[in-house]
Design an enzyme around this catalytic site. Structure first.
Site, PDB file in Angstrom:
ATOM      1  N   HIS A 167       3.014  70.054  49.120  1.00 28.60           N
ATOM      2  CA  HIS A 167       1.982  70.364  50.123  1.00 28.60           C
ATOM      3  C   HIS A 167       0.608  69.851  49.708  1.00 28.60           C
ATOM      4  O   HIS A 167      -0.410  70.496  49.948  1.00 28.60           O
ATOM      5  CB  HIS A 167       1.940  71.877  50.392  1.00 28.60           C
ATOM      6  CG  HIS A 167       3.157  72.371  51.095  1.00 28.60           C
ATOM      7  ND1 HIS A 167       3.520  73.695  51.148  1.00 28.60           N
ATOM      8  CD2 HIS A 167       4.125  71.716  51.781  1.00 28.60           C
ATOM      9  CE1 HIS A 167       4.654  73.824  51.816  1.00 28.60           C
ATOM     10  NE2 HIS A 167       5.044  72.635  52.214  1.00 28.60           N
TER      11      HIS A 167
ATOM     12  N   ASP B   1     -20.880  80.872  61.489  1.00 25.28           N
ATOM     13  CA  ASP B   1     -20.682  80.936  62.940  1.00 25.28           C
ATOM     14  C   ASP B   1     -20.029  79.667  63.491  1.00 25.28           C
ATOM     15  O   ASP B   1     -20.034  79.430  64.694  1.00 25.28           O
ATOM     16  CB  ASP B   1     -22.018  81.210  63.644  1.00 25.28           C
ATOM     17  CG  ASP B   1     -23.020  80.099  63.386  1.00 25.28           C
ATOM     18  OD1 ASP B   1     -22.752  79.233  62.518  1.00 25.28           O
ATOM     19  OD2 ASP B   1     -24.060  80.089  64.056  1.00 25.28           O
TER      20      ASP B   1
ATOM     21  N   ASP C 181       6.384  64.444  63.402  1.00 22.32           N
ATOM     22  CA  ASP C 181       6.328  64.750  61.966  1.00 22.32           C
ATOM     23  C   ASP C 181       7.040  63.611  61.236  1.00 22.32           C
ATOM     24  O   ASP C 181       8.272  63.527  61.276  1.00 22.32           O
ATOM     25  CB  ASP C 181       7.036  66.099  61.747  1.00 22.32           C
ATOM     26  CG  ASP C 181       6.951  66.579  60.306  1.00 22.32           C
ATOM     27  OD1 ASP C 181       6.277  65.924  59.492  1.00 22.32           O
ATOM     28  OD2 ASP C 181       7.568  67.618  60.011  1.00 22.32           O
TER      29      ASP C 181
ATOM     30  N   GLU D  37      14.555  64.783  56.674  1.00 17.26           N
ATOM     31  CA  GLU D  37      13.530  64.411  55.702  1.00 17.26           C
ATOM     32  C   GLU D  37      13.893  64.688  54.242  1.00 17.26           C
ATOM     33  O   GLU D  37      13.231  65.466  53.563  1.00 17.26           O
ATOM     34  CB  GLU D  37      12.222  65.129  56.036  1.00 17.26           C
ATOM     35  CG  GLU D  37      12.351  66.630  56.277  1.00 17.26           C
ATOM     36  CD  GLU D  37      10.989  67.292  56.529  1.00 17.26           C
ATOM     37  OE1 GLU D  37      10.090  67.105  55.704  1.00 17.26           O
ATOM     38  OE2 GLU D  37      10.858  67.998  57.548  1.00 17.26           O
TER      39      GLU D  37
ATOM     40  N   ASP E  76       2.719  61.775  54.826  1.00 17.75           N
ATOM     41  CA  ASP E  76       3.409  62.682  55.768  1.00 17.75           C
ATOM     42  C   ASP E  76       2.381  63.081  56.812  1.00 17.75           C
ATOM     43  O   ASP E  76       1.469  63.870  56.528  1.00 17.75           O
ATOM     44  CB  ASP E  76       3.933  63.904  54.995  1.00 17.75           C
ATOM     45  CG  ASP E  76       4.731  64.858  55.884  1.00 17.75           C
ATOM     46  OD1 ASP E  76       4.661  64.737  57.121  1.00 17.75           O
ATOM     47  OD2 ASP E  76       5.411  65.740  55.320  1.00 17.75           O
TER      48      ASP E  76
ATOM     49  N   HIS F 208      13.983  70.746  60.000  1.00 20.10           N
ATOM     50  CA  HIS F 208      13.465  71.910  60.724  1.00 20.10           C
ATOM     51  C   HIS F 208      13.349  71.504  62.186  1.00 20.10           C
ATOM     52  O   HIS F 208      13.312  70.309  62.514  1.00 20.10           O
ATOM     53  CB  HIS F 208      12.117  72.386  60.149  1.00 20.10           C
ATOM     54  CG  HIS F 208      11.056  71.318  60.090  1.00 20.10           C
ATOM     55  ND1 HIS F 208      10.313  70.915  61.181  1.00 20.10           N
ATOM     56  CD2 HIS F 208      10.615  70.547  59.062  1.00 20.10           C
ATOM     57  CE1 HIS F 208       9.460  69.964  60.814  1.00 20.10           C
ATOM     58  NE2 HIS F 208       9.644  69.704  59.531  1.00 20.10           N
TER      59      HIS F 208
ATOM     60  N   TYR G 192      11.609  64.310  43.992  1.00 23.75           N
ATOM     61  CA  TYR G 192      10.316  64.539  43.345  1.00 23.75           C
ATOM     62  C   TYR G 192      10.599  64.707  41.859  1.00 23.75           C
ATOM     63  O   TYR G 192      11.127  65.742  41.435  1.00 23.75           O
ATOM     64  CB  TYR G 192       9.647  65.777  43.952  1.00 23.75           C
ATOM     65  CG  TYR G 192       9.715  65.751  45.468  1.00 23.75           C
ATOM     66  CD1 TYR G 192       8.771  65.045  46.209  1.00 23.75           C
ATOM     67  CD2 TYR G 192      10.791  66.343  46.157  1.00 23.75           C
ATOM     68  CE1 TYR G 192       8.869  64.953  47.593  1.00 23.75           C
ATOM     69  CE2 TYR G 192      10.897  66.259  47.537  1.00 23.75           C
ATOM     70  CZ  TYR G 192       9.935  65.559  48.252  1.00 23.75           C
ATOM     71  OH  TYR G 192      10.042  65.461  49.615  1.00 23.75           O
TER      72      TYR G 192
ATOM     73  N   GLU H  71      10.994  60.665  56.422  1.00 23.96           N
ATOM     74  CA  GLU H  71      11.173  61.684  57.470  1.00 23.96           C
ATOM     75  C   GLU H  71      11.111  61.058  58.851  1.00 23.96           C
ATOM     76  O   GLU H  71      10.144  60.365  59.182  1.00 23.96           O
ATOM     77  CB  GLU H  71      10.067  62.742  57.340  1.00 23.96           C
ATOM     78  CG  GLU H  71      10.096  63.795  58.429  1.00 23.96           C
ATOM     79  CD  GLU H  71       9.084  64.919  58.215  1.00 23.96           C
ATOM     80  OE1 GLU H  71       8.044  64.682  57.556  1.00 23.96           O
ATOM     81  OE2 GLU H  71       9.341  66.031  58.711  1.00 23.96           O
TER      82      GLU H  71
ATOM     83  N   HIS I 173      13.397  71.248  48.822  1.00 20.74           N
ATOM     84  CA  HIS I 173      13.187  71.765  50.184  1.00 20.74           C
ATOM     85  C   HIS I 173      14.389  71.455  51.057  1.00 20.74           C
ATOM     86  O   HIS I 173      15.305  70.739  50.653  1.00 20.74           O
ATOM     87  CB  HIS I 173      11.885  71.209  50.792  1.00 20.74           C
ATOM     88  CG  HIS I 173      11.818  69.699  50.884  1.00 20.74           C
ATOM     89  ND1 HIS I 173      12.452  68.993  51.871  1.00 20.74           N
ATOM     90  CD2 HIS I 173      11.171  68.781  50.116  1.00 20.74           C
ATOM     91  CE1 HIS I 173      12.189  67.703  51.711  1.00 20.74           C
ATOM     92  NE2 HIS I 173      11.427  67.543  50.648  1.00 20.74           N
TER      93      HIS I 173
ATOM     94  N   ARG J  33       9.688  60.652  49.940  1.00 24.47           N
ATOM     95  CA  ARG J  33      10.306  61.356  51.080  1.00 24.47           C
ATOM     96  C   ARG J  33      10.319  60.388  52.253  1.00 24.47           C
ATOM     97  O   ARG J  33       9.395  59.577  52.404  1.00 24.47           O
ATOM     98  CB  ARG J  33       9.513  62.625  51.446  1.00 24.47           C
ATOM     99  CG  ARG J  33      10.093  63.372  52.644  1.00 24.47           C
ATOM    100  CD  ARG J  33       9.592  64.816  52.809  1.00 24.47           C
ATOM    101  NE  ARG J  33       8.177  64.951  53.057  1.00 24.47           N
ATOM    102  CZ  ARG J  33       7.284  65.348  52.166  1.00 24.47           C
ATOM    103  NH1 ARG J  33       7.662  65.656  50.936  1.00 24.47           N
ATOM    104  NH2 ARG J  33       5.997  65.443  52.478  1.00 24.47           N
TER     105      ARG J  33
ATOM    106  N   HIS K 147       6.767  73.134  62.688  1.00 24.41           N
ATOM    107  CA  HIS K 147       7.963  73.867  62.257  1.00 24.41           C
ATOM    108  C   HIS K 147       8.288  74.770  63.438  1.00 24.41           C
ATOM    109  O   HIS K 147       7.788  75.888  63.542  1.00 24.41           O
ATOM    110  CB  HIS K 147       7.687  74.684  60.985  1.00 24.41           C
ATOM    111  CG  HIS K 147       7.423  73.816  59.792  1.00 24.41           C
ATOM    112  ND1 HIS K 147       6.883  74.270  58.634  1.00 24.41           N
ATOM    113  CD2 HIS K 147       7.637  72.481  59.595  1.00 24.41           C
ATOM    114  CE1 HIS K 147       6.774  73.275  57.761  1.00 24.41           C
ATOM    115  NE2 HIS K 147       7.218  72.179  58.330  1.00 24.41           N
TER     116      HIS K 147
HETATM  117  N1  GLY Z   1       4.904  67.964  57.434  1.00 26.29           N
HETATM  118  C1  GLY Z   1       5.579  69.150  57.158  1.00 26.29           C
HETATM  119  C2  GLY Z   1       7.019  68.922  57.041  1.00 26.29           C
HETATM  120  O1  GLY Z   1       7.445  67.810  56.873  1.00 26.29           O
HETATM  121  O2  GLY Z   1       7.784  69.814  57.219  1.00 26.29           O
HETATM  122 MN    MN Z   2       8.905  68.005  58.492  1.00 23.40          MN
HETATM  123 MN    MN Z   3       6.430  66.072  57.459  1.00 26.30          MN
END
Ligand code: GLY
Ligand code: MN
Ligand code: MN
Length: 448
Positions: free
Chosen positions: A247, A47, A275, A388, A264, A358, A392, A411, A354, A409, A365
């Site tokens: 992820h 709950d 982000d 970004e 991140d 975005h 890897y 970003e 990737h 990465r 996103h």
């Molecule tokens: N943190 C998710 C991305 O960088 O798209």
């Molecule tokens: Mn991002």
């Molecule tokens: Mn990110």
């Protein structure tokens, strides 16, 4: 002063801007109606519920943050159905706005208790032919919409009135959300500023022997302390081999001397997201192989950011990053082919799997199309996107040994302006010397 007694949560953006958004959306509606549902409450376990977060479309049009609400937009009217005031429930769950204040504070022409919706909604829908409603997001509410539509199938036979078709409002609404107003940009800028401050604090605290979750805790503490509602997404704090897991959110590993750490994390401030990713050595000194790869990703990121300006196609930003990364991968011995062939065959994808960007806004996103008629769309002032790129490197025998297991990465969040671009996360270090000077230098730092 409002004449009703309530402690409703009011949005940061002026009420008139929400009215303007509804007006703009309505101008596409013709004689149809549009129905929007608040986000459902989500159960975490038994709950215990997750903290409530309003549906992004619903919020964009109403600024109303309570659950159990419905927004009906008619050609000439804005109707809200909200939870009724209830002394007993409010004692347990906190105050409710109620229909009266929904009119007074949120500009609804008419407002009712959500308990009256089955009775009242058909009355309103009788006068329209088409209904905009986003099916498939809330199955329980979908069933109620189906019931109303079934009712109108019978009614139409007799009176020729009532909706007979359902259209997706996202087509119009998500295009609107793509272009940020100056008020929205202010909130994204604030989310970016808070996020940058939190990253800086995490960097300064970072040292070998700490656990990844300690970095996560520093980030979240700073987010909340600066007034952010929550992280915009579960922070990724990946050290050593975890930096290569795109992820990774377990954030459980103890960070070792010699590791790189990929962080991140972004805050959500007043419903707008940032982000940001930074990667740095846990012990504050890049090794030579780490430095070589980092310099390559940084070069790709800077070049990609430089491409952002009105008139450039969205996928040019990605292409630029890929080009720089691939040239580097060739010269470091990862890819053995000529540049053309490597590009054509996507040989970089083993190390960079990737996209580079975005949209960013109420959702991390964010909504809005990337292609129009099968072609990458051009950037325009008011759009906000991330840049970004990353690398890897798998821990596998056929890749150069000195780079195996490294994940990097970088970003940043970029606003397209009429003059070109503004990097909203500009203040946060990403140069090697800056990072080396900052990592491990704990003190309460602020770039605010
Ligand atoms: N943190 C998710 C991305 O960088 O798209
Ligand atoms: Mn991002
Ligand atoms: Mn990110």
């Amino acid at each position: 002063m409002p004449s009703v007694s309530t402690s409703c949560n009011l949005p940061r953006i002026e009420r008139s801007e929400y009215a303007q958004r509804r007006k703009q959306f309505r101008s596409h509606l013709g004689s149809a109606a549009a129905l929007f549902r608040s986000a459902p409450l989500l159960v975490r376990s038994n709950d215990a519920e997750y903290r409530y977060r309003q549906d992004s479309d619903f919020y964009y049009l109403t600024g109303f943050v309570e659950p159990d609400a419905v927004c009906l937009l008619l050609p000439e009217k804005y109707v809200l159905f909200v939870r009724p005031r209830n002394k007993e429930r409010e004692l347990w769950e906190g105050s409710r706005c109620g229909p009266e204040a929904a009119k007074e504070l949120f500009g609804a022409d008419e407002a009712y208790s959500i308990d009256e919706i089955d009775e009242l909604l058909p009355m309103y829908l009788e006068h329209v032919d088409l209904l905009y409603y986003s099916l498939g997001r809330d199955e329980e509410f979908d069933r109620r919409v189906f019931r109303w539509l079934r009712h109108f199938r019978t009614v139409r036979q007799r009176s020729g009135r009532g909706p007979y078709g359902v259209l997706d409002p996202s087509e119009v609404l998500h295009e609107m959300r793509l272009y940020k107003s100056s008020e929205e940009v202010k909130l994204i800028r604030q989310a970016a500023k808070i996020s940058a401050a939190a990253h800086l604090e995490a960097m300064a605290a970072c040292r070998p022997g700490m656990y990844e979750f300690e970095i996560e805790a520093i980030l979240e503490h700073r987010f909340r302390r600066e007034g952010a509602n929550a992280p915009a997404y579960t922070p990724i704090v990946g050290s050593g081999p975890n930096a290569t897991i795109l992820h990774y959110t377990a954030n459980r590993r103890r960070m070792m001397d010699g590791d790189l750490l990929l962080v991140d994390a972004g805050a959500e401030y007043e419903y707008y997201c940032a982000d940001i990713t930074r990667t740095y050595p846990v012990n504050s000194r890049f090794t030579q192989p780490q430095r070589e790869l980092y310099e390559l990703v940084l070069r790709a990121q800077k070049a990609a950011i430089e491409t952002v300006r009105p008139g450039v196609r969205f996928d040019e930003v990605h292409k630029c990053a890929v080009q720089v990364l691939l040239e580097g991968l060739l010269s470091l011995g990862f890819v053995k082919a000529d540049l053309e062939a490597a590009l054509e065959n996507g040989l970089y994808r083993r190390y960079y799997m990737h996209r580079t960007s975005h949209w960013l806004g109420i959702d991390v996103h964010d909504v809005g199309k990337y292609m129009l008629d099968g072609v990458s769309r051009t950037l325009e002032p008011g759009m906000v996107l991330t840049v970004e790129p990353g690398l890897y490197i798998p821990n596998e025998e056929d890749v150069p040994e000195r780079y195996r297991g490294l994940g990097i990465r970088i970003e940043d969040d970029v606003l397209v302006t009429s003059a070109g671009r503004e990097v909203l996360t500009e203040g946060l270090p990403k140069e090697i010397e800056e990072l080396e000077a900052m990592v491990g230098r704990y003190e309460t730092l602020s770039i605010v």
